[in-house]
Design a protein around this motif. Structure first.
Motif, mmCIF file in Angstrom:
data_model
loop_
_atom_site.group_PDB
_atom_site.id
_atom_site.type_symbol
_atom_site.label_atom_id
_atom_site.label_comp_id
_atom_site.label_asym_id
_atom_site.label_seq_id
_atom_site.Cartn_x
_atom_site.Cartn_y
_atom_site.Cartn_z
ATOM 1 N N PRO A 174 -32.804 -20.519 7.001
ATOM 2 C CA PRO A 174 -34.211 -19.935 7.478
ATOM 3 C C PRO A 174 -33.709 -19.013 8.754
ATOM 4 N N ALA A 175 -34.192 -17.937 8.927
ATOM 5 C CA ALA A 175 -34.098 -17.020 10.141
ATOM 6 C C ALA A 175 -35.091 -16.162 10.463
ATOM 7 N N ARG A 176 -35.538 -16.126 11.746
ATOM 8 C CA ARG A 176 -36.581 -15.201 12.271
ATOM 9 C C ARG A 176 -35.977 -13.958 13.039
ATOM 10 N N LEU A 177 -34.633 -14.276 13.198
ATOM 11 C CA LEU A 177 -34.081 -13.244 14.111
ATOM 12 C C LEU A 177 -32.699 -12.831 13.427
ATOM 13 N N MET A 178 -32.448 -11.494 13.180
ATOM 14 C CA MET A 178 -31.546 -11.082 12.739
ATOM 15 C C MET A 178 -30.733 -9.900 13.687
ATOM 16 N N VAL A 179 -29.532 -10.024 14.136
ATOM 17 C CA VAL A 179 -28.881 -9.050 14.892
ATOM 18 C C VAL A 179 -27.404 -8.399 14.359
ATOM 19 N N SER A 180 -27.394 -7.282 15.092
ATOM 20 C CA SER A 180 -26.064 -6.481 14.431
ATOM 21 C C SER A 180 -24.865 -6.455 15.625
ATOM 22 N N ASP A 181 -25.011 -7.420 16.740
ATOM 23 C CA ASP A 181 -24.172 -7.266 17.819
ATOM 24 C C ASP A 181 -23.722 -8.871 18.189
ATOM 25 N N VAL A 182 -22.564 -9.007 18.274
ATOM 26 C CA VAL A 182 -22.050 -10.316 18.423
ATOM 27 C C VAL A 182 -22.492 -10.916 19.824
ATOM 28 N N GLU A 183 -22.282 -10.164 20.830
ATOM 29 C CA GLU A 183 -22.897 -10.322 21.990
ATOM 30 C C GLU A 183 -24.307 -10.824 22.454
ATOM 31 N N THR A 184 -25.243 -10.060 21.540
ATOM 32 C CA THR A 184 -26.480 -10.282 21.528
ATOM 33 C C THR A 184 -26.663 -11.865 20.888
ATOM 34 N N MET A 185 -26.010 -11.938 20.020
ATOM 35 C CA MET A 185 -26.330 -13.162 19.094
ATOM 36 C C MET A 185 -25.767 -14.448 19.858
ATOM 37 N N ILE A 186 -24.704 -14.361 20.340
ATOM 38 C CA ILE A 186 -24.331 -15.134 21.505
ATOM 39 C C ILE A 186 -25.189 -15.617 22.691
ATOM 40 N N GLY A 187 -25.360 -14.499 23.210
ATOM 41 C CA GLY A 187 -26.633 -14.531 24.299
ATOM 42 C C GLY A 187 -27.820 -15.487 24.057
ATOM 43 N N ALA A 188 -28.482 -14.950 22.701
ATOM 44 C CA ALA A 188 -29.740 -15.349 22.200
ATOM 45 C C ALA A 188 -29.445 -17.031 21.832
#
Length: 310
Positions: free
Chosen positions: A221-235
């Motif tokens: 389950p996911a409420r957040l999807m990103v298209s940038d690796v740095e954003t994903m790691i930061g979140a």
């Protein structure tokens, strides 16, 4: 249309104008007068029967017909240049323009810090790194090669694997303290996860866990999807949820304790990086040099497949 040398000469002038951006700079590069460049373009437009450039006192741009013409002709001129270099005995000389379609994450993570050294090694080379999320049409887009994560397209390309990097499932210590640590990949159904968007499909990458011959697919389950690796790691570091990241680029976050690897006993899910080329039997020296340099950069990491295969 019968061939004549004036057609090729006109095409050469057009390519110089497009690359230089102005007729003045193109004239300087070709050793011609600005009026001579203008007459050559006019003769070419008369020869092909369409207007190729829109010209004003302030701007210069390709027409739609001109862009299609440029995209078709450009790769052939590159081939003529390479053939001339090879015929002259210079196939091993690294020079000219090298245009690379590169994964943005790999460019920021690995290439950016080393580019000065590469350019110092090859002073006759002009390098163009164009960050793209998709490989597209290398020939039509004027690329000599591409660097992409994931399996390469099958048709129309040749590829060389540069590395296999592990996929880690990670979370911030604060997230695990608040929500508990899953004991098995199937437990992820009870946790918040962060999806990463596949640029080819627009959908999130599927999560899969491998341990030897055992494979466990998970729809998390996911409420957040990103298209940038740095954003994903930061979140993920801020406790937004559990994420899957490549070990290449996230090792320091795990080593420093900002992220915790959740399933170290499931170590066999990996993701490849490929150098991809248009289908050509022989590659220019500049392409070979850049490929080998990239292989040296990633080959210094213990996780990488230093014996990359073609």
């Amino acid at each position: 249309m019968p061939y004549d040398g004036r057609l090729l000469a006109g095409v050469t002038v057009l390519m110089a104008v497009v690359e230089a951006g102005t007729m003045t700079r193109a004239a300087e590069a070709l050793g011609l007068t600005q009026s001579g460049v203008g007459r050559a373009i006019q003769r070419l437009e008369t020869r092909v029967g369409v207007r190729l450039l829109d010209r004003t006192t302030r701007t210069l741009r390709l027409t739609d017909e001109g862009r299609r013409f440029w995209e078709r002709v450009g790769p052939h001129l590159d081939g003529i240049e390479e053939a001339a270099l090879e015929a002259a005995g210079s196939a091993q000389t690294v020079r000219g323009r090298l245009r690379v379609n590169v994964d943005p994450f790999f460019s920021r993570l690995v290439l950016s810090r080393e580019l000065t050294r590469f350019l110092a090694l090859h002073r006759e080379l002009r390098l163009e790194l164009i960050m793209r999320d998709q490989i597209g049409d290398l020939v039509a887009d004027g690329f000599d090669m591409a660097l992409r994560f994931g399996d390469p397209p099958v048709a129309g390309f040749t590829a060389r694997k540069l590395l296999e990097t592990r996929i880690l499932t990670v979370a911030a210590p604060a997230y695990l303290a608040a929500h508990g640590r899953p004991a098995h990949p199937r437990d992820l159904r009870d946790h918040a996860c962060i999806d990463y968007q596949d640029p080819l499909t627009g959908r999130p990458f599927a999560w899969e866990f491998r341990r030897g011959d055992e494979v466990v697919p998970v729809r998390q389950p996911a409420r957040l999807m990103v298209s940038d690796v740095e954003t994903m790691i930061g979140a993920c570091c801020e406790g937004a949820g559990i994420a899957q990241v490549m070990q290449l680029g996230s090792r320091n976050f795990v080593a420093s304790g900002r992220l915790v690897e959740i399933f170290p006993d499931w170590p066999d899910e990996t993701f490849p990086l490929y150098a991809i080329y248009p289908s050509r039997q022989h590659r220019a020296a500049k392409v070979r040099a850049f490929t080998e340099w990239c292989l040296q950069l990633v080959g210094g990491d213990k996780e990488l497949d230093a014996a990359a295969t073609r």
